[in-house]
Motif scaffolding. Structure first.
Motif, mmCIF file in Angstrom:
data_model
loop_
_atom_site.group_PDB
_atom_site.id
_atom_site.type_symbol
_atom_site.label_atom_id
_atom_site.label_comp_id
_atom_site.label_asym_id
_atom_site.label_seq_id
_atom_site.Cartn_x
_atom_site.Cartn_y
_atom_site.Cartn_z
ATOM 1 N N UNK A 72 0.789 -1.120 -0.050
ATOM 2 C CA UNK A 72 -0.061 0.000 -0.204
ATOM 3 C C UNK A 72 0.823 1.196 0.087
ATOM 4 N N UNK A 73 0.311 2.407 -0.735
ATOM 5 C CA UNK A 73 1.090 3.606 -0.595
ATOM 6 C C UNK A 73 0.332 4.436 -0.483
ATOM 7 N N UNK A 74 0.205 4.769 1.041
ATOM 8 C CA UNK A 74 -0.593 5.878 1.458
ATOM 9 C C UNK A 74 -0.170 7.330 1.505
ATOM 10 N N UNK A 75 -0.718 8.224 0.734
ATOM 11 C CA UNK A 75 -0.320 9.544 0.558
ATOM 12 C C UNK A 75 -0.273 10.093 1.836
ATOM 13 N N UNK A 76 -1.038 9.892 2.566
ATOM 14 C CA UNK A 76 -1.133 10.770 3.968
ATOM 15 C C UNK A 76 0.140 10.454 4.742
ATOM 16 N N UNK A 77 0.755 9.223 4.822
ATOM 17 C CA UNK A 77 1.753 8.691 5.264
ATOM 18 C C UNK A 77 3.097 9.099 4.683
ATOM 19 N N UNK A 78 3.146 8.863 3.297
ATOM 20 C CA UNK A 78 4.365 9.258 2.477
ATOM 21 C C UNK A 78 4.782 10.340 2.428
ATOM 22 N N UNK A 79 3.737 11.461 2.093
ATOM 23 C CA UNK A 79 4.220 12.767 2.058
ATOM 24 C C UNK A 79 5.304 13.519 3.316
ATOM 25 N N UNK A 80 4.677 13.274 4.442
ATOM 26 C CA UNK A 80 5.597 13.628 5.742
ATOM 27 C C UNK A 80 6.793 12.923 5.862
ATOM 28 N N UNK A 81 6.627 11.365 5.264
ATOM 29 C CA UNK A 81 8.003 10.761 5.428
ATOM 30 C C UNK A 81 9.038 11.337 4.493
#
Length: 245
Positions: free
Chosen positions: A220-229
């Motif tokens: 899964x590629x969740x943007x809500x997590x990936x962006x701050x990461x």
């Protein structure tokens, strides 16, 4: 006090695997200088310098970022693991494929004419390293120090085994007539190639073991997590490149 003892014990285990790995790799220089030419050793150091830089690019600070987001952001650690691992798999496929396809060009530019296969193997080594990065980080997060150290040491021993087999063992067996020239595709004119192949074989063989112990993840590629990461990892990428330099 019990937490301190636990921390000290785990630090000793992690440190032992790191020190042992560096010490054994240093001792392998004795084998290389005995059985390989100066030109082969020069190729070895140049390619591994490239691997040192590209390792940072392939993981781009995501190991440290995984620790931060799995422990300090009130997020589900399994969701963070799945997202981080999925992101690394995606980027590794892109970067690894790009480097693999650019291998002929890199061989010409870096004065390895006719040896594009070295850079194809390098792409695979870097890809395997990247695919192991987050599972190893998860093992540390879950305090599985003994398995972490055991897997690292097993990887080192596999690397040494393949080095000794390909650089020392096969040439000796060929010289006494136990096995024929060209046995299993063996080429006596190769040198640094077998250092890279040993690394490639060793890393490839432990991927299933480490992934199994790290546990299942869903892609899964969740943007809500990936962006701050991404925002957190970008400075780490430049710090890592500076450190390798």
């Amino acid at each position: 006090m019990s937490n301190f003892k636990k921390l000290a014990g785990q630090t000793a285990v992690y440190g032992l695997s790191s020190i042992l790995g560096r010490s054994i790799n240093f001792l392998m220089i004795i084998v290389y200088t005995e059985y390989l030419s100066k030109e082969a050793l020069g190729s070895f150091t140049s390619i591994y310098a490239l691997i040192g830089f590209m390792n940072i690019v392939f993981t781009y600070g995501m190991e440290t970022t995984f620790f931060r987001f799995a422990t300090g952001k009130n997020l589900d650690p399994h969701k963070v693991y799945s997202t981080t691992q999925s992101l690394l798999i995606t980027s590794t496929l892109l970067l690894g494929s790009g480097l693999y396809l650019l291998a002929p060009w890199l061989a010409e530019v870096l004065d390895y004419s006719g040896q594009a296969y070295l850079f194809r193997w390098t792409a695979l080594i870097l890809s395997f390293d990247a695919l192991l990065a987050i599972p190893f980080a998860k093992l540390r997060l879950e305090n599985k120090a003994l398995f972490f150290a055991g897997a690292k040491i097993f990887n080192i021993l596999l690397n040494i085994f393949f080095n000794l087999l390909l650089i020392v063992g096969f040439p000796y067996l060929i010289s006494i007539g136990t096995i024929p020239e060209g046995f299993l595709g063996y080429r006596s004119d190769w040198g640094v190639e077998y250092i890279l192949l040993s690394n490639l074989f060793a890393n490839g063989l432990i991927i299933p073991l480490v992934w199994w112990k790290a546990g299942f993840f869903s892609f899964k590629l969740e943007g809500s997590i990936i962006k701050p990461m991404w925002a957190y990892s970008l400075p780490l990428l430049f710090m890592g490149l500076a450190g390798v330099t």
